[in-house]
Motif scaffolding. Sequence first.
Motif, mmCIF file in Angstrom:
data_model
loop_
_atom_site.group_PDB
_atom_site.id
_atom_site.type_symbol
_atom_site.label_atom_id
_atom_site.label_comp_id
_atom_site.label_asym_id
_atom_site.label_seq_id
_atom_site.Cartn_x
_atom_site.Cartn_y
_atom_site.Cartn_z
ATOM 1 N N ASP A 89 93.913 -18.251 27.749
ATOM 2 C CA ASP A 89 92.918 -18.759 28.581
ATOM 3 C C ASP A 89 91.701 -18.998 27.864
ATOM 4 O O ASP A 89 90.951 -19.837 28.684
ATOM 5 C CB ASP A 89 92.473 -18.542 29.662
ATOM 6 N N ASP A 91 89.344 -21.625 26.209
ATOM 7 C CA ASP A 91 89.149 -22.772 25.964
ATOM 8 C C ASP A 91 88.054 -23.172 25.167
ATOM 9 O O ASP A 91 87.982 -24.283 24.304
ATOM 10 C CB ASP A 91 88.143 -23.347 27.907
ATOM 11 N N ARG A 120 93.747 -23.516 11.844
ATOM 12 C CA ARG A 120 95.041 -24.369 12.749
ATOM 13 C C ARG A 120 95.943 -23.200 13.542
ATOM 14 O O ARG A 120 96.608 -24.427 14.038
ATOM 15 C CB ARG A 120 95.402 -23.875 11.134
ATOM 16 N N LYS A 123 93.521 -24.183 16.762
ATOM 17 C CA LYS A 123 94.362 -25.771 17.188
ATOM 18 C C LYS A 123 95.637 -25.902 17.419
ATOM 19 O O LYS A 123 95.934 -27.226 18.563
ATOM 20 C CB LYS A 123 94.191 -26.668 16.073
ATOM 21 N N ALA A 124 96.584 -25.453 16.627
ATOM 22 C CA ALA A 124 97.824 -25.385 17.382
ATOM 23 C C ALA A 124 98.087 -25.202 18.812
ATOM 24 O O ALA A 124 99.327 -25.693 20.051
ATOM 25 C CB ALA A 124 98.966 -24.432 16.856
ATOM 26 N N ARG A 125 97.009 -23.977 19.297
ATOM 27 C CA ARG A 125 97.713 -23.444 20.937
ATOM 28 C C ARG A 125 96.332 -24.299 21.831
ATOM 29 O O ARG A 125 96.167 -23.758 22.672
ATOM 30 C CB ARG A 125 96.707 -22.116 20.546
ATOM 31 N N ARG A 126 96.428 -25.504 21.577
ATOM 32 C CA ARG A 126 95.286 -26.830 22.192
ATOM 33 C C ARG A 126 93.840 -25.241 22.401
ATOM 34 O O ARG A 126 93.116 -25.331 23.618
ATOM 35 C CB ARG A 126 95.973 -26.719 23.341
ATOM 36 N N ILE A 127 93.389 -24.696 22.098
ATOM 37 C CA ILE A 127 91.866 -23.492 22.014
ATOM 38 C C ILE A 127 90.955 -24.676 20.851
ATOM 39 O O ILE A 127 91.464 -24.690 19.638
ATOM 40 C CB ILE A 127 91.939 -22.090 22.003
ATOM 41 N N GLY A 128 89.487 -24.994 21.822
ATOM 42 C CA GLY A 128 88.807 -25.377 20.642
ATOM 43 C C GLY A 128 87.983 -24.259 19.555
ATOM 44 O O GLY A 128 88.176 -23.081 20.345
ATOM 45 N N GLU A 159 89.176 -29.536 8.418
ATOM 46 C CA GLU A 159 89.623 -29.183 10.064
ATOM 47 C C GLU A 159 89.300 -30.691 11.113
ATOM 48 O O GLU A 159 89.682 -30.001 12.382
ATOM 49 C CB GLU A 159 89.477 -27.649 10.601
ATOM 50 N N HIS A 208 85.715 -30.452 23.719
ATOM 51 C CA HIS A 208 87.042 -29.809 24.221
ATOM 52 C C HIS A 208 87.409 -30.489 25.546
ATOM 53 O O HIS A 208 88.959 -30.301 25.954
ATOM 54 C CB HIS A 208 87.762 -28.283 23.560
#
Length: 209
Positions: A89, A91, A120, A123-128, A159, A208
């Motif tokens: 969870d 952000d 990486r 980012k793959a987990r969509r975490i800023g 990145e 983000h």
Amino acid sequence: MGLALASPALVTAEPARRITPPGRRAKVVTILGDSITAGLGLPADQALPARLQAALAAIGAPAVVRGAGVSGDTMAAGLARVDFSVQADSDLCIVALGGNDLLQGLDPKATQASLERIVRRLKARRIGVLVAGMVAPPVIGHGYAHDYDWVFPAVARAERVPLYPNLLDGVGQIINLTQRDGIHPNAQGVQVIARRLAPVVARALKAHA
């Protein structure tokens, strides 16, 4: 930084319901770090996670700040635990590692490779991601210092993530802002770090969103 391993210091400050309007989920910031994040030598309410949370609230960018700091961790050690230390969870994750790599004289290329993999994975987990760099002190040899200092901006640029160039900016090497070891910030030093870091974190959270 510190070289003795310790359990992660998870600092969950004020509950989300107290810092956000009703019906809105609080933003969550996790600091993946070492003993500076863990608050070595300080009570939890004076450590960086709690002080950064207060600084964010003070500038109108409230968020829950969690500390995921383990004393003695290198960048590689942070890579080994990033998947479970940074909860889903989150952000934004502030990657605040690398000080122990410097203290141990580790190869900057290895530090850079581990930092790249951390970024990486997040980012793959969509975490800023916000990279918090470190700067080698003047006593370090010029060649090594140059290679080490380049790690953080190089990864942030490659990145495409924001960079806070020096986590200890305004505190490092200042006697009245550090503890007796001359490395770790004291309570006043942490306040300086939190105040300087908060606007950068707020911008990263907004970007983000």
